[in-house]
Design an enzyme around this catalytic site. Structure first.
Site: not given
Length: 231
Positions: A177, A193
């Protein structure tokens, strides 16, 4: 006896005298009358040209606030990267904080990334199962347990920690992301992440499709192992 001619001469002399008096009075009261009048009277200030407002753009990637200057090695670039993986594969080089998007013919696009902090890195093979623009963020229960002050839900937008784009990996809680903290690129900071700048994640997002293979290398393994080099 006053003749008509002499009367007309007296009228003309009187008119000249009156005109001179009026001109003198006007010059005395308005010494700068001959100059062009100012555009704005003395009691009005001309409009001030204000500076553009600080970042108040709608959440469009092209209009977002200027990116910070990234170190040269973290700037998006095409590099030599021989690999046996198919074109379109993503390889996350965790220890070196790079993400490679395989172009084929021995080349790849290299992006600088931020990865999981100590104790939160992971490795394995996943696929992109979903894509989202300006994604909302719902922290998983595991993260809430560790950081109970986090919001339970946050709408998408420039202030959202997931940034401009997200690609969800398999059935895991992990995503590739964007970020609203571009200064964290090149560091170990996340809960697992993989983060890129908003500009870079938008570029990657435009290339990736659902089903794309993602290889995440462990911290103790060099990126060379993914390229088929052994020994």
């Amino acid at each position: 006896m006053i003749t008509l001619a002499s009367f007309e001469r007296k009228i003309r002399r009187a008119a000249v005298a009156i005109g001179a008096l009026l001109a003198g009075a006007f010059s005395f009261a308005h010494p700068a009358a001959a100059a062009p009048l100012p555009l704005f009277p003395f009691f009005m200030a001309p409009p001030v040209q204000s500076e553009p407002a600080p970042y108040m753009q709608s959440p469009q990637v092209d209009d977002e606030r200027p990116a910070i200057e990234q170190p040269a090695r973290f700037r998006r670039q095409i590099v030599n990267y021989p690999t046996r993986e198919a074109t379109g594969t993503i390889i996350v080089d965790t220890p070196n904080t790079y993400l490679y998007y395989v172009l084929g013919n021995g080349q790849a696009i290299r992006y600088g990334i931020g990865v999981g902090r100590d104790g939160f890195t992971w490795s394995g093979v996943q696929t992109v199962t979903r894509k989202a623009e300006w994604p909302a963020w719902t922290p998983p229960a595991e993260m809430i347990a560790r950081q109970p002050y986090l919001p339970r839900h946050m709408a998408g937008g420039p202030g959202n920690p997931l940034g401009a784009r997200a690609m969800y990996l398999g059935g895991t809680i992990y995503r590739i992301h964007g970020t609203n903290m571009p200064e964290t690129i090149g560091t170990q900071v996340s809960s697992g992440c993989i983060r890129l700048t908003n500009q870079d994640v938008s570029d990657l997002y435009s290339r990736v499709t659902v089903g794309t293979k993602v290889i995440v290398l462990p911290m103790d393994r060099r990126a060379d192992s993914a390229s088929g080099k052994r020994g």
